[in-house]
Design a protein around this motif. Sequence first.
Motif, PDB file in Angstrom:
ATOM      1  N   MET A  23       1.008  -1.073   0.297  1.00  0.00           N
ATOM      2  CA  MET A  23      -0.124   0.064  -0.241  1.00  0.00           C
ATOM      3  C   MET A  23       0.698   1.426  -0.062  1.00  0.00           C
ATOM      4  O   MET A  23       1.996   1.367   0.751  1.00  0.00           O
ATOM      5  CB  MET A  23      -0.847   0.224   1.224  1.00  0.00           C
ATOM      6  CG  MET A  23      -1.847  -1.244   1.580  1.00  0.00           C
ATOM      7  SD  MET A  23      -2.687  -0.953   3.079  1.00  0.00           S
ATOM      8  CE  MET A  23      -1.566  -1.361   4.068  1.00  0.00           C
ATOM      9  N   ARG A  44       1.778   5.772   0.009  1.00  0.00           N
ATOM     10  CA  ARG A  44       1.000   6.768  -0.059  1.00  0.00           C
ATOM     11  C   ARG A  44       1.872   8.031  -0.142  1.00  0.00           C
ATOM     12  O   ARG A  44       2.713   8.318   0.026  1.00  0.00           O
ATOM     13  CB  ARG A  44       0.620   6.759   2.051  1.00  0.00           C
ATOM     14  CG  ARG A  44      -0.202   7.921   1.670  1.00  0.00           C
ATOM     15  CD  ARG A  44      -1.240   7.647   3.738  1.00  0.00           C
ATOM     16  NE  ARG A  44      -0.309   7.511   4.552  1.00  0.00           N
ATOM     17  CZ  ARG A  44       0.242   8.089   5.930  1.00  0.00           C
ATOM     18  NH1 ARG A  44      -0.903   9.273   5.563  1.00  0.00           N
ATOM     19  NH2 ARG A  44       0.767   7.600   7.156  1.00  0.00           N
ATOM     20  N   TYR A  45       0.875   8.700  -0.582  1.00  0.00           N
ATOM     21  CA  TYR A  45       1.652  10.232  -1.448  1.00  0.00           C
ATOM     22  C   TYR A  45       1.143  11.706  -0.333  1.00  0.00           C
ATOM     23  O   TYR A  45       0.344  11.378  -0.365  1.00  0.00           O
ATOM     24  CB  TYR A  45       1.733  10.134  -2.463  1.00  0.00           C
ATOM     25  CG  TYR A  45       2.727   9.974  -3.842  1.00  0.00           C
ATOM     26  CD1 TYR A  45       2.315   8.275  -3.407  1.00  0.00           C
ATOM     27  CD2 TYR A  45       4.011  10.644  -3.985  1.00  0.00           C
ATOM     28  CE1 TYR A  45       3.053   7.500  -4.679  1.00  0.00           C
ATOM     29  CE2 TYR A  45       4.577   9.480  -5.247  1.00  0.00           C
ATOM     30  CZ  TYR A  45       4.256   7.920  -5.421  1.00  0.00           C
ATOM     31  OH  TYR A  45       5.038   7.170  -6.050  1.00  0.00           O
ATOM     32  N   ASN A  78      -0.224   8.091  11.454  1.00  0.00           N
ATOM     33  CA  ASN A  78      -0.768   7.158  11.103  1.00  0.00           C
ATOM     34  C   ASN A  78      -1.156   6.242  12.190  1.00  0.00           C
ATOM     35  O   ASN A  78       0.457   6.492  12.401  1.00  0.00           O
ATOM     36  CB  ASN A  78      -0.614   6.460   9.772  1.00  0.00           C
ATOM     37  CG  ASN A  78       0.383   5.825   9.622  1.00  0.00           C
ATOM     38  OD1 ASN A  78       1.111   6.615  10.148  1.00  0.00           O
ATOM     39  ND2 ASN A  78       0.466   4.928   8.567  1.00  0.00           N
ATOM     40  N   SER A 126      -3.508  15.197   7.080  1.00  0.00           N
ATOM     41  CA  SER A 126      -3.924  13.791   6.337  1.00  0.00           C
ATOM     42  C   SER A 126      -4.989  13.415   5.277  1.00  0.00           C
ATOM     43  O   SER A 126      -4.690  12.781   4.196  1.00  0.00           O
ATOM     44  CB  SER A 126      -3.968  12.325   7.693  1.00  0.00           C
ATOM     45  OG  SER A 126      -5.724  12.773   8.066  1.00  0.00           O
ATOM     46  N   ASP A 153      -3.653  13.522   1.418  1.00  0.00           N
ATOM     47  CA  ASP A 153      -2.884  12.210   1.177  1.00  0.00           C
ATOM     48  C   ASP A 153      -4.062  11.887   0.010  1.00  0.00           C
ATOM     49  O   ASP A 153      -4.913  10.837   0.140  1.00  0.00           O
ATOM     50  CB  ASP A 153      -2.609  11.706   2.652  1.00  0.00           C
ATOM     51  CG  ASP A 153      -1.731  12.548   3.331  1.00  0.00           C
ATOM     52  OD1 ASP A 153      -1.444  13.681   3.413  1.00  0.00           O
ATOM     53  OD2 ASP A 153      -1.752  11.864   4.278  1.00  0.00           O
ATOM     54  N   MET A 211      -3.492   7.344  -2.132  1.00  0.00           N
ATOM     55  CA  MET A 211      -3.096   6.376  -2.026  1.00  0.00           C
ATOM     56  C   MET A 211      -3.180   5.564  -2.805  1.00  0.00           C
ATOM     57  O   MET A 211      -3.993   4.732  -3.531  1.00  0.00           O
ATOM     58  CB  MET A 211      -3.485   5.808  -1.197  1.00  0.00           C
ATOM     59  CG  MET A 211      -3.369   5.782   0.200  1.00  0.00           C
ATOM     60  SD  MET A 211      -4.415   5.024   1.600  1.00  0.00           S
ATOM     61  CE  MET A 211      -2.769   2.935   2.016  1.00  0.00           C
ATOM     62  N   THR A 230      -2.217   2.636  -6.751  1.00  0.00           N
ATOM     63  CA  THR A 230      -1.722   1.392  -6.902  1.00  0.00           C
ATOM     64  C   THR A 230      -0.500   1.487  -7.283  1.00  0.00           C
ATOM     65  O   THR A 230      -0.122   0.444  -7.660  1.00  0.00           O
ATOM     66  CB  THR A 230      -2.944   0.896  -7.822  1.00  0.00           C
ATOM     67  OG1 THR A 230      -3.399   1.231  -8.562  1.00  0.00           O
ATOM     68  CG2 THR A 230      -4.593   0.538  -6.679  1.00  0.00           C
ATOM     69  N   PHE A 246      -6.763  10.258  -0.804  1.00  0.00           N
ATOM     70  CA  PHE A 246      -7.822   8.927  -0.161  1.00  0.00           C
ATOM     71  C   PHE A 246      -8.973   9.278   0.677  1.00  0.00           C
ATOM     72  O   PHE A 246     -10.425   8.660   0.443  1.00  0.00           O
ATOM     73  CB  PHE A 246      -6.992   8.333   0.377  1.00  0.00           C
ATOM     74  CG  PHE A 246      -7.351   6.930   0.847  1.00  0.00           C
ATOM     75  CD1 PHE A 246      -7.240   5.733   0.089  1.00  0.00           C
ATOM     76  CD2 PHE A 246      -7.566   6.740   2.399  1.00  0.00           C
ATOM     77  CE1 PHE A 246      -8.231   4.543   0.858  1.00  0.00           C
ATOM     78  CE2 PHE A 246      -7.906   5.770   2.940  1.00  0.00           C
ATOM     79  CZ  PHE A 246      -8.263   4.277   2.753  1.00  0.00           C
TER      80      PHE A 246
END
Lengths: 351, 616
Positions: free
Chosen positions: A176, A178-179, A189, A209, A212, A214, A216, A317
């Motif tokens: 997974m 996350r940027y 998190n 957050s 942010d 996410m 793939t 996200f």
Amino acid sequence: MTTTVLVVIAIVLFALVIFQLAKTTEFVAILRGEEKTHLESDRINSRLMMVFLILGMIALFWSLDYFMEDMVLHAASVHGEWIDSMFNWTLFFTGIAFLFTQIGLFYFAWKYKHTKGRKALYYPENNKLEMWWTVIPAIVLTALVVIGLYRWFQITGPEPKDSMVVEITGKQFNWMLRYAGKDGVIGANQYEYITEGNGVGIDFNDPASKDDFMPTEMHLVVNKPVLLKIKARDVIHDVGIHWFRVKMDAVPGITTRFWFTPTVTTAEMRKKTGNPDFVYEIACDQLCGTGHFGMKGTIVVETQEEFDKWAATQQPFYDQAIKGTVEEKKFAELSEKLKQAEEAKAASQHH
Amino acid sequence: MIDPAISPATHKVFTGDSTHHQDSMGEIHEPHNGHHEHHKENFITKYVFSQDHKMIAKQFLITGMFWALVGGLLSVVFRVQLGFPNQAFPILETIFGKWAPGGIISPDFYYMLVTMHGTLLVFFVLTAGLSGTFANLLLPLQIGARDMASPFLNMLSYWFFFMASVVMMASFFLPDGASDVGWTAYPPLSGVKESSPGASAGMDYWLVGMALFIFSSLLGGLNYITTVLNLRTKGMSMAKMPLTVWALLITAVLGLLSFPVLLGAAILLIFDRNIGTSFYLDNIYINGHALPNDGGNAILYQHLFWFLGHPEVYIIILPAFGLVSEVLATNARKPIFGYRAMILSMLAIAVLAFVVWAHHMFVTGLNPFVASVFVFLTLLVAVPSAIKVFNWIATIWQGNIRFTPAMLYAIGFVSMFISGGLTGIFLGNSSIDIVLHDTYFVIAHFHIVMGVSAFFGMFAGVYHWFPKMYGRLMNNTLGYIHFWITMVGAYMIFWPMHYMGLAGVPRRYYSFDAFQSFNMFGGLNQFITLAAMLVFFAQLLFLVNFFFSIFYGRKLKTQNPWESNTIEWTTPINAGHGNWPGELPTVHRWPYDYSKNGEEYIPQTTPLREGETGGH
Ligand code: HEM
Ligand SMILES: [Cu+2]
Ligand SMILES: [Cu+2]
């Protein structure tokens, strides 16, 4: 089934033949006398030693050439080139040691076979010689250590200031990502917030957050350093990206890091390898369960413009998967529970 | 474990020159009342609950051979999947049922096979089978003792090993199968029962089996050390001990200092698994729920594991060093080159073995500075290793080499040890290890330097000391065929794995289909699988030769078939419990007077000639 039976029969027959051969040679040995037999087997085996050396060397160089293209994959990252060069130096020195010792071993085995009437040389030691073969390896190894550690500290040192940051979290059996969103900061998190919908346990109370995203697929900018913040939520995994010479464990409860600079875009690589479907792959390199071998991620390396265009299309996200869904309620509950637990803890510590 | 070769008639053969030194009998060294005891033995005390070190050695050897066969077979089965991925072999379903649905082995089964293959070969074959056999057989015989310091503990050591074996065997038949988390058993995978099928009951069996195994190892090790330190016969100073004895002694010390740490690690893991502690577990979310464990550290386990794990690899290879040194000197008819350097290098390796463990952990997020210290210490190990190799080669230089099967294996050992040791230099350099860690390069490295080498040492030992064990000879022709197939085949299996590792192919993959980066070695994988099958079948030659020769091998006519100097060859063929029927032999010289002053060999029991010194 018939092939199995045939194979079994063939093996049994083969075993019988060998067995008979063994018995017969033993009888012949008794008839001919031990000494003669021994001399002959010494002769045969010493010759086989030489044959093994020669054929072995041929096979070695042939196979190196044959597999060269498949195994030597030029690194597509800055530090990867350092490592490849160190590898080659190490190969140079160990290669010399390898040839020197293997040839010596088999050559002596061939040359000094037992022959009638010859005596071995009583030669228990030679301190000078032993000193030399202690000192020379020691010097070579010192050189290798010095270069190795010099590079090691560069590789593991702090990332450059302008690095982009990607968070990558392993779980059974996928990755997974996350940027940071537009604010350039990846929000907090915590494992207490993990649910099926909020896979890495993002803390949505943290304003950073909210934007942010996410994706793939991991997107990186060519020639721009990137820092991977590596996490795991169940067992140990490992982020392995062979083309970039990257490998770092993902450990539950710990955040590890690895930074590097990719130097070749995916598009360039497609041209270079002649493979129109070329992709950079992330492999899990630490046994993580029965699906370990399928735990793959993919990476696209592109120019800054391409990257910016891609990033602009990415939805946060939170907007995409949380806002207005049951996940939002779940998060609120978990958040409340956590707050109570913390308050209770604080209270118990106060008296 | 039946030894029909023992015949009372041979007890009369005794030619040790013991007449000059009556005093050796009355020494404190008598663990029990000498050789008369074996008259009272019945079947059970002689073959099952035997306290005779020679019988216990055979028990370890044969149990070890059983496990080698099982462990080897497991690897052939999982190699089928790697060589012929997704190809159905109905016979697999016939044999393994639900583990190979449709004739293709399942991933669960694959990981179980890999895990048990590693565990069985590393611990049950190359530790217990190797040290257990040769420490038991050779220590008392080569230092001139009637038995171990404590024959009873020695017997217990075997029976703990046997119990460990039973537990491991039983784990295969659990509904979810045996452990499948790798022989290194890293938590949380091994610490959380629901992380993998084999992490449930199979893992508990594994841990209990390992704990029993460790007890066995400790009991054995204590005994070996005490025996060597206290029961040496007259004249057998430490500086006159054969290198086998040195090697086995150092091995036992390593085991004694490192195995308890693994036991500790295993116990903590048992707690984490079963009573809810959090030594290794922290922040885990698995199968849709969070675990309550908090504050543990998964990396702690790796430190504990490798604190044993690295010495363990030397526990495996040191006995082979000893056996090979002895066999090389005897059959080259030359003294071992640099006896003192050989001992010092083993001591150096043993000390360094305790301070390099973190080289298995360069990419766990270890502090880079700490890692750098381990890089330095790790590459230091290569120096004593290099000395040993050069000295072995110098030993056969200008020799008069007799190519017995044991000698072939000893030479093969040196070749393998060189090939595998050199790749350690790549891995020990942390920067390069980033690329190679957990790839097939590591598989190639440790199978060649440890797996194959230690097996070669063991084969050298078995072929060489078989006459001492059973009073008969093994068949040479079969031995030669066995050697050449194994030598060529082992290189065919493991050498090309370096190439795959360089391309980044990860270890412990059931299939490479998912990755375009790793799927170009299909042909090579098939080749390796076929070579593995060939080598496996060649081992059956050895087994047939071994068991056939126990019953029908040519009877030994002389006490000392290899014209060796060490004192085990002064005991009668088929010696009884107590080893020497008369007094213990007295030792006058080091064991390596081969081809000295025109004499072919001078046994250790030969008094010094005028003007000679005891060393060399
Ligand atoms: C020149 C001396 C040696 C050096 C410098 C060396 C270095 C290393 C290093 C750094 C690793 C870790 C590689 C990785 O996982 O990325 C390794 C793995 C290993 N080495 Fe060596 N080694 C040497 C000799 C030996 C010997 C003599 C043995 C055994 C007889 C041995 C057995 C092993 C084993 C079993 C592993 C892998 C364990 C596993 O991950 O399952 N090594 N070696
Ligand atoms: Cu994984
Ligand atoms: Cu190690």
